[in-house]
Design a protein around this motif. Structure first.
Motif, PDB file in Angstrom:
ATOM      1  N   GLY A  41       0.734  -1.213   0.014  1.00 18.03           N
ATOM      2  CA  GLY A  41      -0.039  -0.083   0.143  1.00 18.03           C
ATOM      3  C   GLY A  41       0.724   1.236   0.138  1.00 18.03           C
ATOM      4  O   GLY A  41       0.734   2.341  -0.710  1.00 18.03           O
ATOM      5  N   ALA A  42       1.930   1.377   0.857  1.00 18.57           N
ATOM      6  CA  ALA A  42       2.845   2.340   0.922  1.00 18.57           C
ATOM      7  C   ALA A  42       3.604   2.811  -0.576  1.00 18.57           C
ATOM      8  O   ALA A  42       3.648   3.872  -1.055  1.00 18.57           O
ATOM      9  CB  ALA A  42       3.875   2.421   1.947  1.00 18.57           C
ATOM     10  N   ILE A  43       3.830   1.491  -1.188  1.00 18.38           N
ATOM     11  CA  ILE A  43       4.719   1.591  -2.539  1.00 18.38           C
ATOM     12  C   ILE A  43       3.366   2.087  -3.317  1.00 18.38           C
ATOM     13  O   ILE A  43       3.734   3.083  -4.273  1.00 18.38           O
ATOM     14  CB  ILE A  43       4.989   0.211  -2.862  1.00 18.38           C
ATOM     15  CG1 ILE A  43       6.319   0.019  -1.843  1.00 18.38           C
ATOM     16  CG2 ILE A  43       5.509   0.366  -4.232  1.00 18.38           C
ATOM     17  CD1 ILE A  43       6.672  -1.481  -2.128  1.00 18.38           C
ATOM     18  N   ALA A  44       2.198   1.510  -3.381  1.00 12.87           N
ATOM     19  CA  ALA A  44       1.359   2.010  -4.196  1.00 12.87           C
ATOM     20  C   ALA A  44       0.781   3.591  -4.371  1.00 12.87           C
ATOM     21  O   ALA A  44       0.785   4.384  -5.158  1.00 12.87           O
ATOM     22  CB  ALA A  44       0.157   1.278  -4.257  1.00 12.87           C
ATOM     23  N   ALA A  45       0.635   3.946  -2.831  1.00 15.58           N
ATOM     24  CA  ALA A  45      -0.061   5.241  -2.505  1.00 15.58           C
ATOM     25  C   ALA A  45       0.903   6.121  -2.938  1.00 15.58           C
ATOM     26  O   ALA A  45       0.618   7.461  -3.287  1.00 15.58           O
ATOM     27  CB  ALA A  45      -0.400   5.448  -1.015  1.00 15.58           C
ATOM     28  N   GLY A  46       2.454   6.042  -2.747  1.00  8.67           N
ATOM     29  CA  GLY A  46       3.258   6.858  -3.029  1.00  8.67           C
ATOM     30  C   GLY A  46       3.960   6.777  -4.428  1.00  8.67           C
ATOM     31  O   GLY A  46       4.900   7.464  -4.646  1.00  8.67           O
ATOM     32  N   THR A  47       3.288   6.075  -5.222  1.00  7.18           N
ATOM     33  CA  THR A  47       3.686   5.672  -6.680  1.00  7.18           C
ATOM     34  C   THR A  47       5.330   5.437  -6.395  1.00  7.18           C
ATOM     35  O   THR A  47       6.128   6.220  -7.559  1.00  7.18           O
ATOM     36  CB  THR A  47       3.298   6.835  -7.276  1.00  7.18           C
ATOM     37  OG1 THR A  47       2.058   7.130  -7.389  1.00  7.18           O
ATOM     38  CG2 THR A  47       3.262   6.334  -8.854  1.00  7.18           C
ATOM     39  N   ILE A  48       6.089   4.776  -5.771  1.00  6.67           N
ATOM     40  CA  ILE A  48       7.239   4.631  -5.527  1.00  6.67           C
ATOM     41  C   ILE A  48       7.698   3.720  -6.835  1.00  6.67           C
ATOM     42  O   ILE A  48       7.134   2.461  -6.983  1.00  6.67           O
ATOM     43  CB  ILE A  48       7.703   3.842  -4.217  1.00  6.67           C
ATOM     44  CG1 ILE A  48       7.204   4.731  -2.999  1.00  6.67           C
ATOM     45  CG2 ILE A  48       9.227   3.656  -4.176  1.00  6.67           C
ATOM     46  CD1 ILE A  48       7.206   4.132  -1.813  1.00  6.67           C
ATOM     47  N   LYS A  49       8.840   4.039  -7.385  1.00  7.56           N
ATOM     48  CA  LYS A  49       9.211   3.475  -8.617  1.00  7.56           C
ATOM     49  C   LYS A  49      10.484   2.659  -8.115  1.00  7.56           C
ATOM     50  O   LYS A  49      11.341   3.135  -7.212  1.00  7.56           O
ATOM     51  CB  LYS A  49       9.736   4.391  -9.419  1.00  7.56           C
ATOM     52  CG  LYS A  49       8.460   5.132 -10.216  1.00  7.56           C
ATOM     53  CD  LYS A  49       7.620   4.499 -11.117  1.00  7.56           C
ATOM     54  CE  LYS A  49       6.632   5.635 -11.708  1.00  7.56           C
ATOM     55  NZ  LYS A  49       5.164   5.179 -12.066  1.00  7.56           N
TER      56      LYS A  49
END
Length: 158
Positions: A41-49
């Motif tokens: 969720g943190a990766i998706a919400a932050g659009t972390i690449k």
């Protein structure tokens, strides 16, 4: 191993909620559905690449690619989970086997009042002992990650 998940951990319920009693059968990330959900969720919400998670423990190599999308299918980002092979694993009964994991699956999860899709696709190199080598390189505008197991190279685009 972050991803893919083990069959035993999702045999009765594939959701990432704490009521998933099947998750109690795993000491991997899939045994802690809240933590797995929060990281995804943190990766998706932050659009972390460019996320690459590296792990080891099952004495069996695995490369999983997880596409995180909006519920309408709009891609957000891709996460790569690389599980290293064993340097020396002389006891076959202690090694993970292909049937232990779910190679392809799609599941939904909620994070901070938003729902996401996670589409997992995993591959395993041939069983065997030996070092896992990783090499990151730039190829034009793309970054590539070469994962080498026992002489076989799989290239991921980050």
């Amino acid at each position: 191993m972050f991803l893919p998940r083990h069959r035993r951990a999702i045999q009765r319920d594939a959701s990432l909620i704490p009521d998933n009693l099947s998750a109690l059968r795993s000491d991997g990330w899939d045994g802690y559905p809240n933590s797995l959900r929060d990281v995804l969720g943190a990766i998706a919400a932050g659009t972390i690449k460019y996320v690459v998670l590296l792990s080891g423990d099952e004495h069996r190599g695995c490369i999983a690619t997880a596409l995180l999308t909006e519920m309408d299918g709009t891609p957000i980002t891709t996460v790569h989970s690389i599980h290293t092979a064993a340097m020396y694993a002389p006891y076959p009964f202690a090694n993970g086997i292909d049937e232990d994991i779910v190679e392809q699956e799609t599941f939904e999860f909620d994070y901070k009042a938003k729902r996401y899709h996670c589409i997992v696709d995993a591959t395993r190199p041939a069983p065997g002992d030996g070092a896992t080598f990783l090499h990151v390189r730039q190829d034009g505008a793309d970054w590539k990650l070469d994962c080498e197991y026992a002489g076989t190279v799989q290239t991921l685009t980050l």
